[in-house]
Design a protein around this motif. Structure first.
Motif, mmCIF file in Angstrom:
data_model
loop_
_atom_site.group_PDB
_atom_site.id
_atom_site.type_symbol
_atom_site.label_atom_id
_atom_site.label_comp_id
_atom_site.label_asym_id
_atom_site.label_seq_id
_atom_site.Cartn_x
_atom_site.Cartn_y
_atom_site.Cartn_z
ATOM 1 N N ASP A 251 0.760 -1.218 0.115
ATOM 2 C CA ASP A 251 0.104 -0.121 -0.002
ATOM 3 C C ASP A 251 0.673 1.287 -0.085
ATOM 4 O OD1 ASP A 251 -2.175 -1.508 0.009
ATOM 5 O OD2 ASP A 251 -2.607 -1.312 2.062
ATOM 6 N N GLU A 252 2.139 1.350 0.456
ATOM 7 C CA GLU A 252 3.046 2.258 0.259
ATOM 8 C C GLU A 252 3.685 2.697 -0.688
ATOM 9 O OE1 GLU A 252 4.192 4.467 2.987
ATOM 10 O OE2 GLU A 252 1.912 3.550 3.667
ATOM 11 N N ILE A 253 3.692 1.661 -1.730
ATOM 12 C CA ILE A 253 4.675 1.902 -2.925
ATOM 13 C C ILE A 253 3.455 2.271 -4.123
ATOM 14 C CG2 ILE A 253 5.516 0.544 -4.948
ATOM 15 C CD1 ILE A 253 7.145 0.792 -2.535
ATOM 16 N N GLN A 254 4.278 3.423 -4.940
ATOM 17 C CA GLN A 254 3.551 3.673 -6.182
ATOM 18 C C GLN A 254 4.638 3.490 -7.233
ATOM 19 O OE1 GLN A 254 2.252 7.926 -5.684
ATOM 20 N NE2 GLN A 254 4.401 8.271 -4.799
ATOM 21 N N VAL A 255 4.128 3.226 -8.514
ATOM 22 C CA VAL A 255 4.941 3.140 -9.782
ATOM 23 C C VAL A 255 4.626 4.076 -10.641
ATOM 24 C CG1 VAL A 255 5.740 1.488 -11.570
ATOM 25 C CG2 VAL A 255 5.161 0.407 -9.058
ATOM 26 N N LEU A 256 5.522 4.798 -11.285
ATOM 27 C CA LEU A 256 5.041 5.728 -12.372
ATOM 28 C C LEU A 256 5.703 5.138 -13.490
ATOM 29 C CD1 LEU A 256 5.960 9.051 -10.558
ATOM 30 C CD2 LEU A 256 3.627 7.880 -10.663
ATOM 31 N N PHE A 257 4.959 5.070 -14.607
ATOM 32 C CA PHE A 257 5.325 4.341 -15.934
ATOM 33 C C PHE A 257 5.189 5.698 -16.903
ATOM 34 C CE2 PHE A 257 4.062 3.069 -20.224
ATOM 35 C CZ PHE A 257 5.244 2.083 -20.527
ATOM 36 N N ILE A 258 6.404 6.148 -17.425
ATOM 37 C CA ILE A 258 6.602 7.304 -18.135
ATOM 38 C C ILE A 258 6.901 7.115 -19.484
ATOM 39 C CG2 ILE A 258 7.912 9.674 -18.433
ATOM 40 C CD1 ILE A 258 8.525 9.684 -15.171
ATOM 41 N N SER A 259 5.883 7.395 -20.403
ATOM 42 C CA SER A 259 5.991 7.073 -21.625
ATOM 43 C C SER A 259 7.090 7.984 -22.469
ATOM 44 C CB SER A 259 4.786 7.220 -22.498
ATOM 45 O OG SER A 259 4.829 6.885 -23.773
ATOM 46 N N VAL A 260 7.820 7.058 -23.465
ATOM 47 C CA VAL A 260 9.016 7.966 -24.249
ATOM 48 C C VAL A 260 8.212 7.977 -25.514
ATOM 49 C CG1 VAL A 260 10.924 7.273 -22.733
ATOM 50 C CG2 VAL A 260 10.369 5.714 -24.528
ATOM 51 N N ASP A 261 6.965 7.686 -26.066
ATOM 52 C CA ASP A 261 6.251 7.532 -27.038
ATOM 53 C C ASP A 261 4.986 8.483 -27.008
ATOM 54 O OD1 ASP A 261 5.489 7.280 -29.767
ATOM 55 O OD2 ASP A 261 4.769 4.983 -29.318
ATOM 56 N N PRO A 262 5.035 9.855 -26.632
ATOM 57 C CA PRO A 262 3.885 10.695 -26.409
ATOM 58 C C PRO A 262 3.038 10.543 -27.659
ATOM 59 C CG PRO A 262 5.707 12.109 -26.445
ATOM 60 C CD PRO A 262 6.274 10.554 -26.632
ATOM 61 N N ALA A 263 3.509 10.459 -28.969
ATOM 62 C CA ALA A 263 2.591 10.445 -29.880
ATOM 63 C C ALA A 263 1.484 9.296 -30.108
ATOM 64 C CB ALA A 263 3.451 10.453 -31.491
ATOM 65 N N ARG A 264 1.640 8.172 -29.533
ATOM 66 C CA ARG A 264 0.834 7.084 -29.615
ATOM 67 C C ARG A 264 0.537 7.054 -28.029
ATOM 68 N NH1 ARG A 264 4.044 2.319 -32.657
ATOM 69 N NH2 ARG A 264 5.656 2.850 -31.190
ATOM 70 N N ASP A 265 1.012 7.425 -26.856
ATOM 71 C CA ASP A 265 0.679 6.833 -25.498
ATOM 72 C C ASP A 265 -0.325 8.200 -25.108
ATOM 73 O OD1 ASP A 265 1.641 4.418 -25.704
ATOM 74 O OD2 ASP A 265 3.457 5.017 -24.776
ATOM 75 N N THR A 266 -1.364 8.068 -25.469
ATOM 76 C CA THR A 266 -2.426 9.150 -24.881
ATOM 77 C C THR A 266 -2.542 8.693 -23.334
ATOM 78 O OG1 THR A 266 -4.134 7.906 -25.564
ATOM 79 C CG2 THR A 266 -3.211 9.635 -27.088
ATOM 80 N N PRO A 267 -3.099 9.480 -22.791
ATOM 81 C CA PRO A 267 -3.695 9.322 -21.313
ATOM 82 C C PRO A 267 -4.475 8.070 -21.419
ATOM 83 C CG PRO A 267 -3.734 11.695 -21.402
ATOM 84 C CD PRO A 267 -3.470 11.015 -22.807
ATOM 85 N N GLU A 268 -5.543 7.853 -22.202
ATOM 86 C CA GLU A 268 -6.514 6.782 -22.250
ATOM 87 C C GLU A 268 -5.823 5.587 -22.561
ATOM 88 O OE1 GLU A 268 -6.860 9.622 -24.179
ATOM 89 O OE2 GLU A 268 -8.315 10.652 -22.952
#
Length: 192
Positions: A89-106
């Protein structure tokens, strides 16, 4: 002789009480603190300081990745699921996209949801992505588009770990045993 042996034993015992190094790769003195301005998988503008207060694992990749990203994130998700509830419950994982053209928030939301509730996708424009990848020395490069407009992105595969204050602590590579990763995550959550 007896005094020398006693002194050596005492030194070993005291060394065991001190703060030991991470089982993975210690980057505390060489990597900068958590800092970014991006868009989360809900479409909201977010700053790094909004994620302070919890230990944070950060991974750079892209959702169309055929192998490295899903394997790394699945392995990380499995490691987290095997921890006790309080640690998890203490851990959070951030996945940061290096492909913003295809990786929309949805797209990011659908992708990160598959790995667990601890995962959040982040994106931004190319300048924002370049700012954070340069900050953490992450290399990535776009391949040639095929006839369908698809392309691969080569990128680093390390996972960075930050403490509750956003200070870099350790780096996880694919070669690190899962038991070492779990031990370091647990230790990270226990640090005040």
């Amino acid at each position: 002789m007896y005094k020398l042996l006693l002194a050596a034993l005492t030194s070993l015992l005291l060394a065991g009480c001190s703060d030991q190094s991470w089982r993975t790769t210690d980057v505390a003195d060489i990597m900068p603190s958590l800092d970014f301005s991006l868009v989360d998988d809900n479409g909201d503008n977010v700053q790094a300081d909004e994620y302070l207060g919890k230990p944070t694992l950060v991974y750079f990749g892209y959702t169309f990745c055929p192998d490295v990203c899903p394997i790394t994130l699945a392995r990380l998700g499995d490691a987290i699921r095997q921890l006790d509830d309080e640690t998890r419950d203490e851990i959070q994982v951030l996945f940061i996209s290096v492909d913003p053209a295809r990786d929309t928030p949805e797209v990011l939301k659908r992708y990160t949801n598959a790995f667990g509730p601890e995962f959040t996708g982040l994106t931004g424009d190319k300048a924002d992505i370049d700012a954070i990848t340069n900050r953490y020395r992450i290399a990535y490069e776009y391949g040639e588009e095929n006839e369908n407009g698809d392309y691969l992105v080569t990128h680093s595969s390390a996972v960075f770990a930050f403490d509750r204050e956003g200070n870099a602590q350790f780096l996880v590579r694919d070669s690190h045993p899962i038991t070492d990763v779990q031990a370091d995550i647990k230790r990270l959550t226990e640090k005040s």
